[in-house]
Design a protein around this motif. Structure first.
Motif, short mmCIF file in Angstrom:
data_model
loop_
_atom_site.label_atom_id
_atom_site.label_comp_id
_atom_site.label_asym_id
_atom_site.label_seq_id
_atom_site.Cartn_x
_atom_site.Cartn_y
_atom_site.Cartn_z
N UNK A 129 -5.69 -9.02 -0.90
CA UNK A 129 -6.21 -8.22 0.20
C UNK A 129 -5.20 -8.13 1.34
N UNK A 130 -4.93 -6.92 1.80
CA UNK A 130 -3.91 -6.74 2.83
C UNK A 130 -4.27 -5.58 3.76
N UNK A 131 -3.64 -5.58 4.92
CA UNK A 131 -3.68 -4.45 5.84
C UNK A 131 -2.40 -3.65 5.67
N UNK A 132 -2.52 -2.34 5.67
CA UNK A 132 -1.35 -1.47 5.56
C UNK A 132 -1.25 -0.62 6.82
N UNK A 133 -0.03 -0.37 7.25
CA UNK A 133 0.21 0.51 8.39
C UNK A 133 0.89 1.78 7.91
N UNK A 134 0.56 2.88 8.56
CA UNK A 134 1.16 4.17 8.26
C UNK A 134 2.03 4.57 9.45
N UNK A 135 3.28 4.84 9.15
CA UNK A 135 4.24 5.22 10.19
C UNK A 135 3.93 6.63 10.69
N UNK A 136 4.01 6.81 12.01
CA UNK A 136 3.71 8.12 12.59
C UNK A 136 4.87 8.78 13.28
N UNK A 137 5.92 7.99 13.55
CA UNK A 137 7.06 8.53 14.29
C UNK A 137 8.34 8.01 13.66
N UNK A 156 -6.48 -0.24 4.46
CA UNK A 156 -6.56 -1.48 3.70
C UNK A 156 -5.95 -1.30 2.33
N UNK A 157 -5.50 -2.41 1.77
CA UNK A 157 -4.84 -2.36 0.47
C UNK A 157 -5.28 -3.55 -0.37
N UNK A 158 -5.62 -3.28 -1.62
CA UNK A 158 -5.74 -4.33 -2.63
C UNK A 158 -4.46 -4.25 -3.45
N UNK A 159 -3.55 -5.16 -3.16
CA UNK A 159 -2.22 -5.09 -3.74
C UNK A 159 -2.24 -5.75 -5.11
N UNK A 160 -3.04 -5.14 -6.02
CA UNK A 160 -3.27 -5.69 -7.34
C UNK A 160 -1.98 -5.93 -8.10
N UNK A 161 -1.94 -7.06 -8.81
CA UNK A 161 -0.70 -7.54 -9.42
C UNK A 161 -0.95 -8.00 -10.84
N UNK A 162 -0.04 -7.66 -11.74
CA UNK A 162 -0.05 -8.21 -13.10
C UNK A 162 0.87 -9.42 -13.06
N UNK A 163 0.29 -10.63 -12.97
CA UNK A 163 1.05 -11.81 -12.59
C UNK A 163 2.17 -12.19 -13.55
N UNK A 164 1.92 -12.15 -14.84
CA UNK A 164 3.00 -12.59 -15.73
C UNK A 164 4.18 -11.62 -15.71
N UNK A 165 3.94 -10.38 -15.33
CA UNK A 165 5.03 -9.40 -15.28
C UNK A 165 5.88 -9.54 -14.01
N UNK A 166 5.43 -10.29 -13.02
CA UNK A 166 6.32 -10.54 -11.89
C UNK A 166 7.33 -11.62 -12.22
#
Length: 284
Positions: A129-137, A156-166
């Motif tokens: 679970x993460x917060x994401x920011x969008x650049x405006x300038x 908001x972002x669910x930065x889903x990950x395939x763990x063994x592939x990292x």
């Protein structure tokens, strides 16, 4: 008033969220193909004015949320950005002097309410679970004390990950972070108007109602202003670019034994002042 991207009967729209659904505004502003174009034109005030006092054009159940910015120039993610996340590695090392970064591709995300997809190649689908920011300038070598003025919106972002592939390579995690439809972003963009919206707010992740992650942005090792300043040192940040700011401790991989996501699970990511991003899980 929050901005959304969505589809209805096979047509893509953008607009604003209403209590009973969404209001499509893209037909009234054909010069802006996506919300990225709205942000680049600094037209958010015009859009919000146009939405005032109006009700939903598409009621709940008659549309599907999509990723709020469907065409970002780049998505950069900050890794290991909370103190307890650094401790999870159990390598005896202090927090590094510079942030870890990796890219994600927009096709690795789905919108609010859609399923994260577990691929047949791995059962190790995890949540972050993460917060994401969008650049405006646009900016290059942005000073830290000016950095927050470059933010247009939060999501908001669910930065889903395939763990063994990292772990497939020695120096990068990109392949484990970019499986199609393995993560989510949304449900909407919250216009950024006050530093208090990001400086010290609660961020939580629940899986099937169980609290798994909980921390505050004020504890980030590299605060959002520092992220913008550092990243803009080596690359120009442009409107619509996205920075995913880091996840607290408690991802499934860090449990003993690990707890991977399985079909039928529900993940809810909540941040103060932003809302809740909710998704299920399904097999490909």
């Amino acid at each position: 008033m929050n901005l959304v991207s969505f589809t209805a009967q096979g047509t893509a729209f953008w607009g604003v969220a209403r209590e009973d659904g969404v209001l499509a505004l893209s037909p009234e502003f054909p010069q802006y193909r996506t919300l990225r174009d709205v942000i680049a034109a600094q037209a958010l005030p015009d859009i919000l004015t146009a939405a005032q006092g109006r009700t939903a054009s598409h009621k709940a159940g008659l549309f599907r949320y999509t990723v709020p910015i469907p065409d970002p120039g780049k998505i950069l993610c900050v890794g290991v950005n909370f103190p307890d996340r650094n401790a999870e590695y159990k390598d005896g090392k202090e927090a590094p002097p510079h942030m870890s970064l990796f890219p994600r591709f927009v096709q690795s995300f789905v919108g609010q309410g859609e399923n994260l997809i577990r691929p047949p190649e791995s059962a190790q689908l995890d949540y972050e679970g993460e917060i994401a920011i969008v650049i405006g300038k646009e900016g290059r070598r942005i000073a830290r004390d000016q950095a927050l003025s470059h933010i247009a919106a939060l999501t908001l972002c669910n930065e889903g990950t395939i763990r063994d592939w990292v772990r497939h390579a020695k120096f990068n995690v990109t392949q484990g972070k970019n499986w199609d439809r393995s993560g989510a972003m949304g449900p909407w963009l919250v216009p950024f108007t006050d530093p208090a919206q990001i400086l010290d707010i609660a961020l939580e992740t629940r899986v099937n109602g169980e609290l798994r992650q909980s921390d505050r942005t004020g504890r980030m090792l590299f605060p959002v202003a520092e992220q913008i300043a550092y990243i803009s040192t080596f690359t120009t940040l442009r409107p619509g670019d996205i920075i995913v700011t880091g996840t607290p401790t408690g991802a499934g991989a860090r449990h003993d034994p690990p707890i991977w996501l399985t079909p039928g699970d529900r993940i809810d990511i909540t941040a103060e002042g932003i809302g809740t991003l909710s998704n299920g899980v399904a097999d490909e």
